[in-house]
Design a protein around this motif. Sequence first.
Motif, PDB file in Angstrom:
ATOM      1  N   VAL A  95       0.483  -1.471  -0.010  1.00 60.82           N
ATOM      2  CA  VAL A  95      -0.336  -0.081   0.436  1.00 60.82           C
ATOM      3  C   VAL A  95       0.832   1.567  -0.289  1.00 60.82           C
ATOM      4  N   ALA A  96       2.272   1.238   0.960  1.00 61.43           N
ATOM      5  CA  ALA A  96       2.877   2.601   0.840  1.00 61.43           C
ATOM      6  C   ALA A  96       3.378   2.328  -1.055  1.00 61.43           C
ATOM      7  N   LEU A  97       3.911   1.546  -1.008  1.00 63.70           N
ATOM      8  CA  LEU A  97       4.604   2.099  -2.582  1.00 63.70           C
ATOM      9  C   LEU A  97       2.896   2.364  -3.584  1.00 63.70           C
ATOM     10  N   THR A  98       2.271   1.609  -3.494  1.00 61.28           N
ATOM     11  CA  THR A  98       1.431   1.784  -4.288  1.00 61.28           C
ATOM     12  C   THR A  98       1.478   4.248  -4.517  1.00 61.28           C
ATOM     13  N   VAL A  99       0.943   4.533  -3.059  1.00 66.06           N
ATOM     14  CA  VAL A  99       1.123   5.927  -3.084  1.00 66.06           C
ATOM     15  C   VAL A  99       1.711   6.274  -3.007  1.00 66.06           C
ATOM     16  N   VAL A 100       2.872   6.315  -2.910  1.00 64.55           N
ATOM     17  CA  VAL A 100       4.393   6.322  -3.828  1.00 64.55           C
ATOM     18  C   VAL A 100       3.859   6.782  -5.159  1.00 64.55           C
ATOM     19  N   ASP A 101       4.047   5.726  -5.718  1.00 63.95           N
ATOM     20  CA  ASP A 101       3.952   5.127  -6.639  1.00 63.95           C
ATOM     21  C   ASP A 101       3.053   6.220  -8.120  1.00 63.95           C
ATOM     22  N   MET A 102       1.674   6.127  -7.298  1.00 62.48           N
ATOM     23  CA  MET A 102       1.411   6.859  -7.543  1.00 62.48           C
ATOM     24  C   MET A 102       1.244   8.441  -7.482  1.00 62.48           C
TER      25      MET A 102
END
Lengths: 290, 132
Positions: B87-94
């Motif tokens: 989830v953290a990576l998704t937030v950063v990626d987005m």
Amino acid sequence: MPTTPQQSIDQIFTHHEPAILEGWMCEQVAALTSRQDLMSTAALRTQSQAFLALFTLACRDGGLVDITGTPWAPVLDFLADLSSQRAKLGFTPSETATFVFSLKQPVFARVREELGADVGTLVDDLWGMNVLLDKLGLYTMELYLKSRETVIKHQQLDMLELSTPVLNLWQDILAVPLIGTLDSSRMQAVMENLLGAIAKQGSPIAIVDITGVSAVDTEVAQHLLKTAAAARLMGAQCIISGISAPIAQTMVALGVPFGSVDTRATLADALAQAFAQTHRQVVVMEPQAY
Amino acid sequence: MTTSIPIIAFSELLLVTIQGDVSDEQLEALRAELCERIQVTRAKGVLMDISGLTLVDSYLSRTLVALTTQSRLLGATLVMVGMRPDVALTVVDMGLRLEGVNAVATLEQGQALLRRLALASGQEGGHGHHNT
């Protein structure tokens, strides 16, 4: 009665197999004297004998021109095994190809002996044989290279796993020492390992030490920043330590916004920072009086 | 009718647990209810357990920022607990920015952080100390 080249060749193989094998063995042993360490003469003889048997059969059934047909399949399979085996044992490419090419000399000698009088047939036969053995030799090389590539790929995977350990440096403090060349796939592995460890152990501090890294490009820098940002969202603070002077210069030149990440010169500084952040203190003890 | 996201009060704190997929309506309801509960209980801290959250979109991240801001206005510090790595990576990626949102890994850390902030507060609302 005149014989076609194919008939004569396959007769020569059928009738003189032992003699050809002897001649071939001599050639191979002479060429491979330095590789006795990798393979014994006995093993080489067994291998050569097996190949010659398959080769004779294929010559008889499949002809000398087209080696892609079914009769030649056992020969090609045999060579494939041999190539990958030799690639793993550490033979050089030319040593591997010598296995096939060294067969030329004894075969040509035998053909000349048998057909010496008939010059026309002799030339045709020698040419056909030459082309055939060249094809097989090249096939061996190709497979040798292929199996070497497989070995390299495996090693790369091993390196990837070996090179990204997440250490428990202290209670609540994780560390990832990075060494060597960083590329995108390795950074991806580092990122996943580190974030996974943070989630599992709930560590509030993660130190990424890049002392052993020689160069960093934009992509790797972005990965580092991304890791730090994701770690922050998970409740862990990322400290990057060991940025060398050239890397610092590169980062500034590339305009990577490292301002949002904690950076320290050395791993020791990062650890001190981590101790401070987790409310720990290192105390120098008074020397005990004897 | 969807079920609302539970808010539990304990030792002067509020505990919000988000599990699995949440709808925009549920989040909207949470915003209103959390304000009310902070006012009623005079809680100084909100622990928001998002360890069960597997998907995050821009609406959810905007809501997290909004919840943080409105809690602060009411005198409470909101702390996100246990965001998953993916989830953290998704937030950063987005490229979503969860600005001003406090994050910790465990509930204990969240409690400790709130306690520290409460000690340090008095002059200020007590936010942003955790380098987020």
